[in-house]
Design a protein around this motif. Structure first.
Motif, PDB file in Angstrom:
ATOM      1  N   MET A  48       0.806  -1.238   0.000  1.00  0.00           N
ATOM      2  CA  MET A  48       0.000   0.000   0.000  1.00  0.00           C
ATOM      3  C   MET A  48       0.834   1.281   0.000  1.00  0.00           C
ATOM      4  O   MET A  48       0.371   2.324   0.462  1.00  0.00           O
ATOM      5  CB  MET A  48      -1.032  -0.029   1.135  1.00  0.00           C
ATOM      6  N   ARG A  51      -2.013   3.055  -3.287  1.00  0.00           N
ATOM      7  CA  ARG A  51      -3.284   2.397  -2.985  1.00  0.00           C
ATOM      8  C   ARG A  51      -4.417   3.259  -3.526  1.00  0.00           C
ATOM      9  O   ARG A  51      -4.200   4.366  -3.985  1.00  0.00           O
ATOM     10  CB  ARG A  51      -3.451   2.053  -1.492  1.00  0.00           C
ATOM     11  N   GLY A  52      -5.640   2.691  -3.466  1.00  0.00           N
ATOM     12  CA  GLY A  52      -6.769   3.374  -4.106  1.00  0.00           C
ATOM     13  C   GLY A  52      -6.933   2.764  -5.490  1.00  0.00           C
ATOM     14  O   GLY A  52      -5.952   2.672  -6.254  1.00  0.00           O
ATOM     15  N   ALA A  53      -8.164   2.345  -5.807  1.00  0.00           N
ATOM     16  CA  ALA A  53      -8.365   1.516  -7.001  1.00  0.00           C
ATOM     17  C   ALA A  53      -7.767   2.098  -8.299  1.00  0.00           C
ATOM     18  O   ALA A  53      -6.972   1.418  -8.968  1.00  0.00           O
ATOM     19  CB  ALA A  53      -9.858   1.226  -7.160  1.00  0.00           C
ATOM     20  N   ARG A  94      -3.409  -7.473  -5.025  1.00  0.00           N
ATOM     21  CA  ARG A  94      -4.613  -7.112  -4.266  1.00  0.00           C
ATOM     22  C   ARG A  94      -5.840  -7.591  -5.053  1.00  0.00           C
ATOM     23  O   ARG A  94      -5.967  -7.281  -6.242  1.00  0.00           O
ATOM     24  CB  ARG A  94      -4.675  -5.597  -4.017  1.00  0.00           C
ATOM     25  N   CYS A 164     -12.559   6.691   3.825  1.00  0.00           N
ATOM     26  CA  CYS A 164     -11.305   6.268   3.188  1.00  0.00           C
ATOM     27  C   CYS A 164     -10.683   7.457   2.455  1.00  0.00           C
ATOM     28  O   CYS A 164     -10.953   8.606   2.774  1.00  0.00           O
ATOM     29  CB  CYS A 164     -11.544   5.086   2.253  1.00  0.00           C
ATOM     30  N   ALA A 170      -5.389   8.578  -4.578  1.00  0.00           N
ATOM     31  CA  ALA A 170      -6.005   7.275  -4.875  1.00  0.00           C
ATOM     32  C   ALA A 170      -6.277   7.083  -6.365  1.00  0.00           C
ATOM     33  O   ALA A 170      -6.809   6.040  -6.770  1.00  0.00           O
ATOM     34  CB  ALA A 170      -7.324   7.153  -4.103  1.00  0.00           C
ATOM     35  N   THR A 176     -11.952  10.836  -7.125  1.00  0.00           N
ATOM     36  CA  THR A 176     -13.314  10.486  -7.532  1.00  0.00           C
ATOM     37  C   THR A 176     -14.308  11.144  -6.561  1.00  0.00           C
ATOM     38  O   THR A 176     -14.793  12.238  -6.824  1.00  0.00           O
ATOM     39  CB  THR A 176     -13.478   8.953  -7.571  1.00  0.00           C
ATOM     40  N   GLN A 203      -6.843   5.742   6.258  1.00  0.00           N
ATOM     41  CA  GLN A 203      -6.687   6.544   5.030  1.00  0.00           C
ATOM     42  C   GLN A 203      -7.423   7.882   5.133  1.00  0.00           C
ATOM     43  O   GLN A 203      -7.011   8.864   4.514  1.00  0.00           O
ATOM     44  CB  GLN A 203      -7.228   5.771   3.819  1.00  0.00           C
ATOM     45  N   ALA A 243     -15.174   3.621  -4.884  1.00  0.00           N
ATOM     46  CA  ALA A 243     -15.481   2.201  -5.064  1.00  0.00           C
ATOM     47  C   ALA A 243     -14.236   1.463  -5.533  1.00  0.00           C
ATOM     48  O   ALA A 243     -13.377   2.028  -6.221  1.00  0.00           O
ATOM     49  CB  ALA A 243     -16.594   2.024  -6.090  1.00  0.00           C
ATOM     50  N   ASP A 244     -14.170   0.215  -5.134  1.00  0.00           N
ATOM     51  CA  ASP A 244     -13.091  -0.659  -5.619  1.00  0.00           C
ATOM     52  C   ASP A 244     -13.578  -1.602  -6.709  1.00  0.00           C
ATOM     53  O   ASP A 244     -12.816  -2.008  -7.579  1.00  0.00           O
ATOM     54  CB  ASP A 244     -12.478  -1.447  -4.469  1.00  0.00           C
ATOM     55  N   ASN A 254     -16.341  -1.313  -1.404  1.00  0.00           N
ATOM     56  CA  ASN A 254     -15.469  -0.187  -1.063  1.00  0.00           C
ATOM     57  C   ASN A 254     -14.894  -0.461   0.323  1.00  0.00           C
ATOM     58  O   ASN A 254     -15.203  -1.487   0.957  1.00  0.00           O
ATOM     59  CB  ASN A 254     -16.255   1.129  -1.114  1.00  0.00           C
ATOM     60  N   LYS A 255     -14.084   0.443   0.781  1.00  0.00           N
ATOM     61  CA  LYS A 255     -13.381   0.264   2.056  1.00  0.00           C
ATOM     62  C   LYS A 255     -14.320  -0.177   3.177  1.00  0.00           C
ATOM     63  O   LYS A 255     -15.442   0.329   3.285  1.00  0.00           O
ATOM     64  CB  LYS A 255     -12.686   1.589   2.397  1.00  0.00           C
ATOM     65  N   PHE A 321     -12.516  -4.704   2.756  1.00  0.00           N
ATOM     66  CA  PHE A 321     -13.626  -4.078   2.018  1.00  0.00           C
ATOM     67  C   PHE A 321     -14.946  -4.703   2.454  1.00  0.00           C
ATOM     68  O   PHE A 321     -14.971  -5.803   3.002  1.00  0.00           O
ATOM     69  CB  PHE A 321     -13.439  -4.277   0.502  1.00  0.00           C
TER      70      PHE A 321
HETATM   71  O1  MRU Z   1      -7.202  -0.316   0.680  1.00  0.00           O
HETATM   72  P1  MRU Z   1      -7.214   0.935  -0.154  1.00  0.00           P
HETATM   73  O2  MRU Z   1      -6.675   2.124   0.556  1.00  0.00           O
HETATM   74  O3  MRU Z   1      -6.584   0.721  -1.518  1.00  0.00           O
HETATM   75  O4  MRU Z   1      -8.771   1.185  -0.388  1.00  0.00           O
HETATM   76  C1  MRU Z   1      -9.170   2.310  -1.120  1.00  0.00           C
HETATM   77  C2  MRU Z   1     -10.633   2.482  -1.167  1.00  0.00           C
HETATM   78  O5  MRU Z   1     -11.399   1.699  -0.655  1.00  0.00           O
HETATM   79  C3  MRU Z   1     -11.134   3.637  -1.984  1.00  0.00           C
HETATM   80  O6  MRU Z   1     -12.329   4.124  -1.460  1.00  0.00           O
HETATM   81  C4  MRU Z   1     -11.381   3.152  -3.417  1.00  0.00           C
HETATM   82  O7  MRU Z   1     -10.267   2.490  -3.914  1.00  0.00           O
HETATM   83  C5  MRU Z   1     -11.725   4.265  -4.327  1.00  0.00           C
HETATM   84  S1  MRU Z   1     -10.335   5.300  -4.643  1.00  0.00           S
HETATM   85  C6  MRU Z   1     -10.774   6.461  -5.776  1.00  0.00           C
END
Ligand code: MRU
Length: 350
Positions: A48, A51-53, A94, A164, A170, A176, A203, A243-244, A254-255, A321
């Motif tokens: 991480m 991180r962040g999708a 991941r 998050c 991210a 986003t 985060q 969202a992931d 999501n987180k 998540f």
């Molecule tokens: O574990 P992370 O920090 O990668 O999780 C990130 C999230 O859950 C974010 O909300 C998601 O990736 C959207 S980022 C634009």
């Protein structure tokens, strides 16, 4: 109009290597990690540092290119076979954020469809990684703009709660959900952000608060358990999260903690928005039940910093998540506009 800086780019291609802002060290230390091997990129995603999708997707695209540079053959078939191995390495980092798999498969597809020499394929792969990055940046600006049109019209200055980090850090930049918040701030429609601290990796407390402070956006950090109380006290006008992975019916991973926020928002009739690029929608999954949920090391639960906070003998559970059912989501804000979850299928062919 409020001015914003927003020049936060977590992934930078410079001098034949990737520079990553080390997100594990913010906000106390701003440092940059230099990555020049695909293995190191895989490790950076896993741990991480990035991180962040969407940011993970961009990083993985460059990881594919770094991996391509490591392949020493001029035979197209051997090259493609070895590139598949790089893809596997990066895919194992991941499991939940679909942008990772989306970016890797776009890089692989580019390589397979390119008919040139191995050297030419490598050059096209760099260009594709850069395109993915640039497109994500433009996408975030569009999400920010589209979000403005669905925010509640009253009160004029909104108090928005988020979870998050969904900001420049991210994504390729801008963000986003935090992109929508930035746009609201720029256009005078934001009074304050409530940032959930987002246990266990924090985060929200560390990254979202840091980004808001950079832009002079008023931000109040609360612990996750305070969100319901704040809503009940009438302190929140809207909730926006990222969202992931979004399934075809709108169920959204999501987180961890997002689902409870959505339930509590419903209880208080507060609109609950998801902001994400189309690359986060996984049309192959009919609903959220099939979304793989990453489980991380329990150390994230029983230790804060270097201090162990739980007694020996306790057990721990650390899903990173959760999945929010589509029925709790007011709208999903994308670069193509905002949609009711039930209308997501309209986007399938775009
Ligand atoms: O574990 P992370 O920090 O990668 O999780 C990130 C999230 O859950 C974010 O909300 C998601 O990736 C959207 S980022 C634009």
């Amino acid at each position: 109009m409020n001015a914003i800086k927003s020049e936060i780019y977590p992934v930078i291609w410079k001098n034949d290597q990737v520079l990553l802002i080390d997100q594990t060290r913010l906000p106390n230390e701003y440092s940059v990690v230099e990555i020049s091997r695909s293995l190191d990129m895989a490790q950076a995603i896993k741990t991480m540092i990035v991180r962040g999708a969407p940011a993970i997707g961009v990083a993985a695209a460059y990881g594919m290119y770094l991996g391509a540079l490591e392949i020493e053959t001029d035979q197209r078939k051997d090259f493609l076979q070895k590139l598949e191995e790089v893809a596997q390495l990066l895919q194992q980092t991941r499991p939940t954020a679909v942008n990772l798999f989306w970016a890797i498969s776009r890089m692989l597809k580019t390589a397979y469809e390119s008919l040139g020499t191995v050297e030419e394929i490598k050059a096209i792969l760099l260009k594709t990684a850069q395109d993915i990055q640039q497109e994500d940046l433009e996408t975030c600006y569009a999400i920010g703009k589209n979000g403005l049109s669905v925010l509640p019209s009253e009160p004029h200055q909104l108090r928005i709660l988020t979870h998050c980090n969904t900001g420049g850090l991210a994504t390729a930049g801008y963000g986003t959900a935090l992109g929508v918040i930035r746009s609201a701030w720029q256009s005078g429609r934001l009074l304050r952000v409530y940032a959930d601290e987002t246990r266990p990796r924090l985060q929200g407390a560390k990254l979202t608060a840091w980004e808001c402070v950079q832009d002079n956006i008023p931000v109040t950090v609360i612990s996750d358990g305070m969100a319901a109380h704040c809503m009940k006290q009438g302190m929140v006008d809207a909730v926006i999260v990222g969202a992931d992975r979004i399934a075809a019916n709108g169920d959204t991973a999501n987180k961890i903690g997002t689902y409870s926020l959505a339930v509590v928002s419903k209880m208080h009739s507060i609109p609950f928005f998801v902001a994400a690029p189309l690359s986060t929608i996984d049309f192959e999954l009919p609903n959220g039940e099939q979304i793989p949920i990453e489980e991380r090391d329990p150390v994230e639960i029983y230790q804060v910093g270097k201090t162990v906070i739980c007694p020996e003998g306790a057990d721990f559970y650390n899903p990173a998540f959760d999945v929010t059912p589509a029925e709790l989501i007011t709208a999903i804000i994308t670069e193509k506009g905002a949609f009711k979850p039930s209308d997501l299928s309209l986007l399938m062919s775009r």
